[in-house]
Design a protein around this motif. Structure first.
Motif, PDB file in Angstrom:
ATOM      1  N   ASP A  95      13.152   5.665 -10.167  1.00  0.00           N
ATOM      2  CA  ASP A  95      14.605   5.583 -10.150  1.00  0.00           C
ATOM      3  C   ASP A  95      15.165   5.243  -8.764  1.00  0.00           C
ATOM      4  O   ASP A  95      16.351   4.976  -8.626  1.00  0.00           O
ATOM      5  CB  ASP A  95      15.205   6.903 -10.642  1.00  0.00           C
ATOM      6  N   THR A 120      15.376  -0.852  -7.412  1.00  0.00           N
ATOM      7  CA  THR A 120      15.875  -1.842  -8.358  1.00  0.00           C
ATOM      8  C   THR A 120      14.666  -2.491  -9.029  1.00  0.00           C
ATOM      9  O   THR A 120      13.536  -2.382  -8.535  1.00  0.00           O
ATOM     10  CB  THR A 120      16.700  -2.933  -7.640  1.00  0.00           C
ATOM     11  N   GLU A 121      14.906  -3.139 -10.136  1.00  0.00           N
ATOM     12  CA  GLU A 121      13.821  -3.820 -10.864  1.00  0.00           C
ATOM     13  C   GLU A 121      13.160  -4.888  -9.988  1.00  0.00           C
ATOM     14  O   GLU A 121      11.947  -5.100 -10.055  1.00  0.00           O
ATOM     15  CB  GLU A 121      14.389  -4.453 -12.142  1.00  0.00           C
ATOM     16  N   ASP A 122      13.936  -5.543  -9.128  1.00  0.00           N
ATOM     17  CA  ASP A 122      13.429  -6.650  -8.311  1.00  0.00           C
ATOM     18  C   ASP A 122      13.124  -6.244  -6.863  1.00  0.00           C
ATOM     19  O   ASP A 122      13.110  -7.080  -5.961  1.00  0.00           O
ATOM     20  CB  ASP A 122      14.424  -7.809  -8.316  1.00  0.00           C
ATOM     21  N   GLY A 134       8.731  -6.367  -7.069  1.00  0.00           N
ATOM     22  CA  GLY A 134       8.906  -5.794  -8.397  1.00  0.00           C
ATOM     23  C   GLY A 134       8.609  -4.305  -8.428  1.00  0.00           C
ATOM     24  O   GLY A 134       7.701  -3.814  -7.759  1.00  0.00           O
ATOM     25  N   ARG A 135       9.405  -3.595  -9.224  1.00  0.00           N
ATOM     26  CA  ARG A 135       9.260  -2.141  -9.342  1.00  0.00           C
ATOM     27  C   ARG A 135       7.874  -1.735  -9.844  1.00  0.00           C
ATOM     28  O   ARG A 135       7.279  -0.796  -9.325  1.00  0.00           O
ATOM     29  CB  ARG A 135      10.333  -1.587 -10.277  1.00  0.00           C
ATOM     30  N   ASP A 136       7.348  -2.442 -10.836  1.00  0.00           N
ATOM     31  CA  ASP A 136       6.037  -2.065 -11.375  1.00  0.00           C
ATOM     32  C   ASP A 136       4.946  -2.157 -10.319  1.00  0.00           C
ATOM     33  O   ASP A 136       4.069  -1.290 -10.243  1.00  0.00           O
ATOM     34  CB  ASP A 136       5.682  -2.918 -12.594  1.00  0.00           C
ATOM     35  N   GLU A 164      24.045  -0.029  -8.472  1.00  0.00           N
ATOM     36  CA  GLU A 164      23.897  -0.739  -9.744  1.00  0.00           C
ATOM     37  C   GLU A 164      24.985  -0.323 -10.731  1.00  0.00           C
ATOM     38  O   GLU A 164      25.815   0.541 -10.446  1.00  0.00           O
ATOM     39  CB  GLU A 164      22.488  -0.511 -10.289  1.00  0.00           C
ATOM     40  N   GLN A 168      16.680  -1.983  -2.825  1.00  0.00           N
ATOM     41  CA  GLN A 168      16.393  -3.339  -3.292  1.00  0.00           C
ATOM     42  C   GLN A 168      15.365  -4.024  -2.394  1.00  0.00           C
ATOM     43  O   GLN A 168      14.582  -4.845  -2.854  1.00  0.00           O
ATOM     44  CB  GLN A 168      17.668  -4.177  -3.334  1.00  0.00           C
TER      45      GLN A 168
END
Length: 184
Positions: A44, A47-49, A65-67, A132, A140
């Motif tokens: 959390d 950001t996703e990117d 990337g978050r993953d 967000e 980010q």
């Protein structure tokens, strides 16, 4: 007291202070979750990117990337190590209602038993934060750059009487673990 503009200006200043405090809490949470291998909660913070750039003494890399970031946290705070990351002296500038930049000073201590490596040092984190749509501030972009680093081989295992990561960290598969590397 003046008219409505004074109250609006005061409200805006309070909002900025609340934003700065929320950003501090995101980074504090990041350090706590990294050192406790809490991958679910640290997700959390980003950001996703999200983009991470790391320039250390024995390692240098970038990931996006978050993953990918979460995989690095999982494998980078595993069960066969102890680690402590203390971030302090934040300098946070709110650029606008949705963007902020922060500079943090880091002191860290790592005993990585699989690699037989002890690393300690200090670094700067230069972060970009975005607020967000859900109203939460997230990281980010994070740039980690060493101020100094000492890396030594662990010759004799220390007498670790307790390690949270030993019971909560990711268990790496058996076998050798690649040494830290630099991508340059």
């Amino acid at each position: 007291m003046g008219g409505g503009n004074d109250w609006q200006a005061l409200a805006k200043r309070i909002e900025r202070l609340e934003d700065i405090e929320a950003i501090k809490r995101v980074k504090y949470k990041y350090f706590r979750c990294f050192d406790t291998a809490n991958v679910a909660e640290i997700a959390d913070c980003f950001t996703e990117d999200v983009v991470l750039t790391v320039v250390g003494g024995v390692y240098k890399f970038e990931l996006s990337g978050r993953d990918n970031y979460l995989a690095m946290v999982r494998d980078g705070a595993h069960a066969e190590m102890v680690t402590q990351h203390n971030g302090h002296h934040p300098e946070i500038d709110v650029v606008d209602d949705r963007t902020a930049r922060g500079l943090w000073y880091l002191s860290d201590y790592v005993q990585e038993f699989r690699r037989k490596q002890h690393i300690m040092g200090s670094a700067f984190y230069r972060d970009t934060y975005v607020k967000e749509r859900d109203g939460k501030w997230r990281i980010q972009r994070s740039e980690f750059e060493r101020v100094w680093e000492i890396s030594e081989t662990i010759v004799e295992m220390p007498n670790v009487t307790f390690s949270y990561l030993a019971t909560h960290g990711h268990r790496l598969p058996p076998g050798d673990v690649a040494q830290f590397k630099r991508d340059d």
